[in-house]
Design a protein around this motif. Sequence first.
Motif, PDB file in Angstrom:
ATOM      1  N   SER A 166      -2.729 -12.155  -4.819  1.00 39.25           N
ATOM      2  CA  SER A 166      -3.974 -11.482  -5.207  1.00 39.25           C
ATOM      3  C   SER A 166      -3.740 -10.481  -6.322  1.00 39.25           C
ATOM      4  O   SER A 166      -2.706  -9.815  -6.374  1.00 39.25           O
ATOM      5  N   TRP A 217      -3.124  -7.114   8.872  1.00 41.92           N
ATOM      6  CA  TRP A 217      -3.740  -7.899   7.796  1.00 41.92           C
ATOM      7  C   TRP A 217      -4.064  -9.314   8.277  1.00 41.92           C
ATOM      8  O   TRP A 217      -5.010  -9.935   7.768  1.00 41.92           O
ATOM      9  N   ILE A 222      -0.819 -16.750   0.055  1.00 42.68           N
ATOM     10  CA  ILE A 222      -1.856 -15.905  -0.540  1.00 42.68           C
ATOM     11  C   ILE A 222      -1.254 -15.032  -1.632  1.00 42.68           C
ATOM     12  O   ILE A 222      -0.177 -14.455  -1.465  1.00 42.68           O
ATOM     13  N   LEU A 266     -10.254 -11.848   0.126  1.00 42.81           N
ATOM     14  CA  LEU A 266      -9.294 -12.598   0.949  1.00 42.81           C
ATOM     15  C   LEU A 266     -10.022 -13.511   1.938  1.00 42.81           C
ATOM     16  O   LEU A 266      -9.718 -14.701   2.053  1.00 42.81           O
ATOM     17  N   SER A 269       1.636 -13.365   2.467  1.00 36.34           N
ATOM     18  CA  SER A 269       1.045 -12.660   1.330  1.00 36.34           C
ATOM     19  C   SER A 269       2.034 -11.620   0.833  1.00 36.34           C
ATOM     20  O   SER A 269       2.257 -10.606   1.497  1.00 36.34           O
ATOM     21  N   ARG A 277      -6.080  -3.286  -3.586  1.00 38.73           N
ATOM     22  CA  ARG A 277      -6.406  -3.194  -2.153  1.00 38.73           C
ATOM     23  C   ARG A 277      -6.876  -1.825  -1.746  1.00 38.73           C
ATOM     24  O   ARG A 277      -6.292  -0.826  -2.162  1.00 38.73           O
ATOM     25  N   GLY A 278      -7.911  -1.775  -0.935  1.00 41.50           N
ATOM     26  CA  GLY A 278      -8.357  -0.515  -0.349  1.00 41.50           C
ATOM     27  C   GLY A 278      -9.015   0.407  -1.350  1.00 41.50           C
ATOM     28  O   GLY A 278      -9.201   1.587  -1.082  1.00 41.50           O
ATOM     29  N   GLY A 279      -9.392  -0.118  -2.515  1.00 38.27           N
ATOM     30  CA  GLY A 279     -10.002   0.718  -3.549  1.00 38.27           C
ATOM     31  C   GLY A 279     -11.496   0.514  -3.678  1.00 38.27           C
ATOM     32  O   GLY A 279     -12.095   0.907  -4.667  1.00 38.27           O
ATOM     33  N   GLY A 280     -12.096  -0.146  -2.699  1.00 39.72           N
ATOM     34  CA  GLY A 280     -13.542  -0.349  -2.754  1.00 39.72           C
ATOM     35  C   GLY A 280     -13.949  -1.525  -3.630  1.00 39.72           C
ATOM     36  O   GLY A 280     -15.123  -1.676  -3.963  1.00 39.72           O
ATOM     37  N   LEU A 281     -12.992  -2.378  -4.002  1.00 37.16           N
ATOM     38  CA  LEU A 281     -13.330  -3.551  -4.815  1.00 37.16           C
ATOM     39  C   LEU A 281     -13.398  -4.808  -3.950  1.00 37.16           C
ATOM     40  O   LEU A 281     -13.451  -5.916  -4.444  1.00 37.16           O
ATOM     41  N   SER A 282     -13.389  -4.581  -2.638  1.00 38.84           N
ATOM     42  CA  SER A 282     -13.578  -5.640  -1.655  1.00 38.84           C
ATOM     43  C   SER A 282     -12.463  -6.676  -1.640  1.00 38.84           C
ATOM     44  O   SER A 282     -12.701  -7.877  -1.584  1.00 38.84           O
ATOM     45  N   SER A 283     -11.225  -6.180  -1.663  1.00 35.70           N
ATOM     46  CA  SER A 283     -10.098  -7.108  -1.524  1.00 35.70           C
ATOM     47  C   SER A 283     -10.188  -7.834  -0.194  1.00 35.70           C
ATOM     48  O   SER A 283      -9.798  -9.007  -0.085  1.00 35.70           O
ATOM     49  N   SER A 284     -10.726  -7.170   0.825  1.00 32.46           N
ATOM     50  CA  SER A 284     -10.766  -7.795   2.151  1.00 32.46           C
ATOM     51  C   SER A 284     -11.723  -8.992   2.166  1.00 32.46           C
ATOM     52  O   SER A 284     -11.377 -10.063   2.652  1.00 32.46           O
ATOM     53  N   LEU A 299       4.168  -8.658   2.670  1.00 36.40           N
ATOM     54  CA  LEU A 299       3.669  -8.364   4.018  1.00 36.40           C
ATOM     55  C   LEU A 299       4.323  -9.305   5.028  1.00 36.40           C
ATOM     56  O   LEU A 299       4.700 -10.426   4.686  1.00 36.40           O
ATOM     57  N   TYR A 308      -7.738 -10.495   9.143  1.00 37.82           N
ATOM     58  CA  TYR A 308      -8.704 -10.997   8.154  1.00 37.82           C
ATOM     59  C   TYR A 308      -8.660 -12.524   8.084  1.00 37.82           C
ATOM     60  O   TYR A 308      -9.672 -13.181   7.872  1.00 37.82           O
TER      61      TYR A 308
HETATM   62  P1  ADP Z   1     -11.159  -3.114   0.208  1.00 32.90           P
HETATM   63  O1  ADP Z   1     -12.156  -2.158  -0.343  1.00 32.90           O
HETATM   64  O2  ADP Z   1     -10.106  -3.448  -0.795  1.00 32.90           O
HETATM   65  O3  ADP Z   1     -11.815  -4.320   0.789  1.00 32.90           O
HETATM   66  P2  ADP Z   1     -10.411  -2.716   2.927  1.00 32.90           P
HETATM   67  O4  ADP Z   1      -9.804  -1.555   3.639  1.00 32.90           O
HETATM   68  O5  ADP Z   1     -11.724  -3.216   3.392  1.00 32.90           O
HETATM   69  O6  ADP Z   1     -10.452  -2.346   1.380  1.00 32.90           O
HETATM   70  O7  ADP Z   1      -9.422  -3.940   2.981  1.00 32.90           O
HETATM   71  C1  ADP Z   1      -8.066  -3.801   2.626  1.00 32.90           C
HETATM   72  C2  ADP Z   1      -7.220  -4.532   3.641  1.00 32.90           C
HETATM   73  O8  ADP Z   1      -7.461  -5.958   3.514  1.00 32.90           O
HETATM   74  C3  ADP Z   1      -5.743  -4.388   3.405  1.00 32.90           C
HETATM   75  O9  ADP Z   1      -5.247  -3.237   4.053  1.00 32.90           O
HETATM   76  C4  ADP Z   1      -5.183  -5.657   4.019  1.00 32.90           C
HETATM   77  O10 ADP Z   1      -5.094  -5.539   5.417  1.00 32.90           O
HETATM   78  C5  ADP Z   1      -6.267  -6.668   3.708  1.00 32.90           C
HETATM   79  N1  ADP Z   1      -5.985  -7.403   2.478  1.00 32.90           N
HETATM   80  C6  ADP Z   1      -6.709  -7.401   1.341  1.00 32.90           C
HETATM   81  N2  ADP Z   1      -6.164  -8.196   0.415  1.00 32.90           N
HETATM   82  C7  ADP Z   1      -5.057  -8.734   0.960  1.00 32.90           C
HETATM   83  C8  ADP Z   1      -4.053  -9.655   0.515  1.00 32.90           C
HETATM   84  N3  ADP Z   1      -4.072 -10.196  -0.715  1.00 32.90           N
HETATM   85  N4  ADP Z   1      -3.081  -9.972   1.379  1.00 32.90           N
HETATM   86  C9  ADP Z   1      -3.044  -9.435   2.629  1.00 32.90           C
HETATM   87  N5  ADP Z   1      -3.947  -8.580   3.099  1.00 32.90           N
HETATM   88  C10 ADP Z   1      -4.942  -8.224   2.290  1.00 32.90           C
END
Ligand code: ADP
Length: 367
Positions: A104, A76, A102, A118, A56, A108-115, A59, A79
Amino acid sequence: MATSQDRAQTWSAPGRVNLVGDHTDYNAGFALPFALPQRTTVVARPRTDGRITARSGDLPEVGFATSTTPGEVTGWGAYVAGVAWVLGEHLGHPLDGADLEISSTVPRGGGLSSSHSLECAVALALLGLAGEEVPVEELALLVQRAENTYVGAPTGLLDQTAILRSRAGHLSFFDARDLTVEPVPCDLEAVGLTLLVIDPHAPHTLVDGAYASRREACERAARELGVDSLREVDDVGAALAALADDETRRRARHVLTENQRVLDCVDLARRGDLAAMGPLMTASHASMRDDFENSVPDVDRVVEAATRAGALGARMTGGGFGGAVVALVPRAAVEPVREAVAAAATAAGSPAPDVLEVTPSRGAGRD
Ligand code: ADP
Ligand code: MG
């Protein structure tokens, strides 16, 4: 002859925003999220040696055996490994293996649920390669288990449900007790409105302990009221009067009034009166700030500046202790809102917030 390139599959999953209804999912309550246009895309190629590799962006590449168990992979890669683990458990055997690429556009980490975006994209890609299907209700529960047990982050079901089950042009009316989703039309353009997601880059503080303590307060309130969950409360006034401890009462009041705000917003959206959802969003923010006490000053400042500059409503979204704000804004007020939140941040010595204009988009699926 088929090459692994031929057998590559591409799946993607959106980020999500919750319009209203936070900290209700683990109280078997209601929420009204939608999927963002921003997505995580996974190009998956099959392997047969029981290994998964994932790359990704910049990373470090991760690789692990599909027979992985919680605790083995951290960072990361957890996940991805968490999803492989939970799918192996569900299917009753480890997956064959895969190479995952991957990319995206979800912040990330902004509360929009990137985790969860993924995890959902990886889950669908791995199931796709395996030729397996899991009903979306169940897949949301599996992804929740991956994040709770493998990654070690306590989360409810809202995010995965919104990501897996949303439809373009619709809000997703989610009932966390019955696990049902009803798409509610939301044609903002037709009424001259738009939605902004504003990330003030507020650091998440004390997240684990604070989230757990809020869940405990909700469970305590339900216990004292003699119900399985706060969802089962019929008479809100009587219930609140019966809770002796001030803090417990305020936590419960947020959840109980928030459920009602979701129901009211659903009614308004069904009638096409989208503008009237604004004041309910702002009331939801006040409830989180004052009763649930899960907002932070950087976020409150964005809500105040946005509403003063013409947003019809604004609230922190996604559970809080930092994170992003969602604002319902007339088209003519978009620039004034952008300027107002930037000016308020500058005056407070904080970095300028990121502002994204978003529209309810399609849920996860094959590209
Ligand atoms: P968010 O609110 O965006 O979900 P989280 O802290 O729950 O915040 O998740 C963010 C974490 O998810 C990142 O630090 C990383 O480890 C992982 N993550 C999210 N998107 C990706 C991506 N595209 N590639 C790799 N890791 C990702
Ligand atoms: Mg997350």
